[in-house]
Write a protein that holds these residues in place. Structure first.
Motif, PDB file in Angstrom:
ATOM      1  N   ASP A 166       0.823  -1.205   0.000  1.00  0.00           N
ATOM      2  CA  ASP A 166       0.000   0.000   0.000  1.00  0.00           C
ATOM      3  C   ASP A 166       0.869   1.272   0.000  1.00  0.00           C
ATOM      4  OD1 ASP A 166      -1.821   1.949   0.442  1.00  0.00           O
ATOM      5  OD2 ASP A 166      -2.782   1.014   2.183  1.00  0.00           O
ATOM      6  N   GLU A 168       0.071   4.308   0.394  1.00  0.00           N
ATOM      7  CA  GLU A 168      -0.254   5.262   1.460  1.00  0.00           C
ATOM      8  C   GLU A 168       0.464   4.907   2.760  1.00  0.00           C
ATOM      9  OE1 GLU A 168      -2.671   8.161   1.751  1.00  0.00           O
ATOM     10  OE2 GLU A 168      -1.713   8.166  -0.194  1.00  0.00           O
ATOM     11  N   ARG A 169       0.647   3.600   2.990  1.00  0.00           N
ATOM     12  CA  ARG A 169       1.382   3.176   4.190  1.00  0.00           C
ATOM     13  C   ARG A 169       2.849   3.589   4.083  1.00  0.00           C
ATOM     14  NH1 ARG A 169      -0.835  -2.714   6.132  1.00  0.00           N
ATOM     15  NH2 ARG A 169      -2.485  -1.825   7.398  1.00  0.00           N
ATOM     16  N   LYS A 171       3.820   6.133   2.421  1.00  0.00           N
ATOM     17  CA  LYS A 171       3.803   7.585   2.616  1.00  0.00           C
ATOM     18  C   LYS A 171       3.764   7.911   4.112  1.00  0.00           C
ATOM     19  CE  LYS A 171       1.354  11.787   1.221  1.00  0.00           C
ATOM     20  NZ  LYS A 171       0.206  12.350   0.536  1.00  0.00           N
TER      21      LYS A 171
END
Lengths: 269, 258
Positions: A166, A168-169, A171
């Motif tokens: 992921d 976003e993880r 990030k």
């Protein structure tokens, strides 16, 4: 916070039915197996089938007891298990190193991906004669055959799983001040441990398949060698006994990894 | 009393994304400043570039042109906390270990910082869940934990990228109020991104309205409930709330109809 109620009558009834269903399935499996053995023995005893070609559960059990007593069978089982274990561990170690390396250096990953896909699609038994020429006969060739079956697929799958982490993880780690190594150690690797266990479950079987192919072609010991030797001298009891033992080994190894998988998944959720 | 010193200034900031299909200009001449201790909300249509502004402020990406300047007395680089749209709690770690993630990454797991985490958990009534796995928590509680994880690094500036958008409406109201109270009681400067005008009015000291892409500042509205003696608990029921809402909606509706 989510709460669970375990004491209501409805819940108890559901649990009772679920338990009964589980017992029914387990019992049915045993029944199918025992029924198959009984039918096989009957067919052999009543000469419906030729026991020279098809053997019988009793003859196999007798051979098993005899060969266990003279330790020869145990040594063959041991050799196959050790060769499979080493092949499996090497597959896993190389796959983790290569997939991690490709994740850290994506250009290298993209560069090697088509070659891995081709090697993974190749029938691995085609590599065996080459390996024999390079390394001769013996355990080294058998182990390399064992590795060749699973390693390319394992690297590809693990690399693709790493790549699909992921974004976003990742990030999140960046926003907390983390670097690429910390993205890997805090998110990429731990997030993919369930994938890793699933791959291990598949690859323990593939390592066994590869080792048996290796023992067919270049072994001096092991269950693969016993199967080939037994078929050449028409000792079909020996062939079938070896196959039955392979089934049991595959089942046990799968069971161990399944247990590990359940423990890991329980920890991960 | 709010400190009137400028804390952050964006001056003529532009930014573009590049891909094989071409350049997409996301931001065009962004100018605004943020006062220390204030709560600034950026509102704009979906996909207008609000999150890009936060990424620029946090230093995750660099502007194509323009300046982003922080002003501080000691000239030290500010610590920035970033809260994303989803909580992204790592399910294999306990709540407590999730909160410690930032400390681990920055290698500052000191007794003082651990005590600070315990203090935050205690203060916001979350101590009883610290040994649980995130999967045992509700969406609202997960976002509160994500905020504590961000606060654990004692940031000077909090960037909140639509952190309530994944929550249902009722949870969203209660969590946004809790988050506002926590940020104010910790005396933090915060920039929230949202496309929900009522959320913006309820939480902001200043609302900055953004246009559709390429994004620029359409207007800046100071929100002054305190001046009229309205507390933050009462704002949603006040006439002034409706006036601010109508004013922002009046400006923004042309940006949303596309």
């Amino acid at each position: 916070m989510k709460t669970q109620i375990n004491s209501s009558e409805g819940q108890k009834d559901y649990m009772r039915k679920a338990k009964l269903h589980k017992i029914f399935i387990s019992f049915s499996r045993v029944l199918v197996f025992v029924g198959f053995l009984a039918l096989w023995q009957t067919a052999s005893s009543l000469k419906w089938i030729d026991s020279f070609y098809f053997s019988s559960p009793y003859a196999i059990a007798k051979l098993f007891v005899h060969d266990i007593h003279d330790m020869s069978l145990l040594s063959h089982i041991g050799v196959t298990l050790i060769e499979s274990g080493i092949s499996f561990l090497l597959i896993i170690i190389f796959a983790v190193i290569a997939a991690s390396f490709f994740w850290f250096y994506p250009s290298l990953g993209k560069m090697f991906e088509p070659f891995l896909i081709v090697l993974n699609s190749l029938p691995k038994s085609a590599l065996a004669p080459l390996i024999i020429v390079w390394l001769g006969t013996g355990p080294r060739t058998v182990i390399l055959c064992g590795m060749s079956v699973g390693i390319f697929g394992c690297i590809l799958n693990l690399y693709q799983a790493f790549e699909q982490t992921d974004a976003e993880r990742l990030k999140l780690i960046e926003t907390l001040g983390g670097n690429k190594l910390q993205k890997y150690t805090k998110v990429v690797f731990p997030q993919n441990i369930p994938t890793f266990i699933s791959l291990a479950k598949v690859n323990i079987g593939l390592a066994l398949v590869g080792v048996i192919i290796g023992e067919f072609l270049a072994g001096r010991q092991g269950l693969g060698y016993l199967i080939i030797y037994g078929s050449q001298v028409f000792k079909l009891d020996m062939v079938i006994l070896s196959i039955v033992i392979l089934c049991v080994i595959a089942m046990l190894l799968y069971g161990i990894l399944n247990l590990l998988n359940r423990k890991v998944i329980a920890r991960w959720q | 009393m709010k400190d009137s010193r400028p804390f952050l200034r964006l001056k003529h900031v532009t930014f573009s994304y590049y891909s094989v299909t071409g350049e997409t200009q996301a931001l065009e001449d962004i100018n605004f400043s943020v006062q220390k201790g204030s709560f600034v909300v950026l509102v704009g249509p979906s996909g207008c570039g609000k999150s890009t502004i936060l990424s620029l402020i946090s230093g995750l990406i660099k502007p194509v042109s323009g300046d982003i300047t922080f002003y501080s007395e000691d000239f030290a680089a500010p610590r920035i906390g970033y809260m994303l749209q989803h909580d992204h709690l790592l399910e294999w770690r306990s709540v407590y270990r999730n909160i410690m993630l930032g400390l681990e990454i920055n290698k500052i797991k000191t007794a003082e910082n651990l005590a600070f985490i315990d203090e935050l958990l205690e203060k916001y009534h979350l101590s009883n869940v610290k040994d649980l796995k995130p999967s045992a928590l509700s969406g609202g509680m997960r976002q509160r934990i994500a905020l504590i994880r961000t606060l654990a690094l004692r940031p000077d500036l909090l960037l909140l990228d639509e952190p309530f958008s994944a929550l249902d409406y009722q949870t969203r109201l209660s969590v946004s109020k809790d988050v506002y109270d926590i940020i104010k009681s910790e005396g933090k400067t915060a920039i929230l991104v949202t496309h929900d005008i009522s959320e913006a009015v309820a939480m902001a000291d200043t609302v900055i309205m953004l246009t559709k892409p390429p994004c620029s500042v359409k207007g800046i509205i100071p929100i002054e409930f305190e001046k009229y003696g309205i507390t933050r608990d009462e704002v949603r029921n006040s006439k002034l709330f409706q006036q601010y809402f109508d004013e922002i909606w009046g400006e923004m509706k042309n940006e949303n109809t596309n």
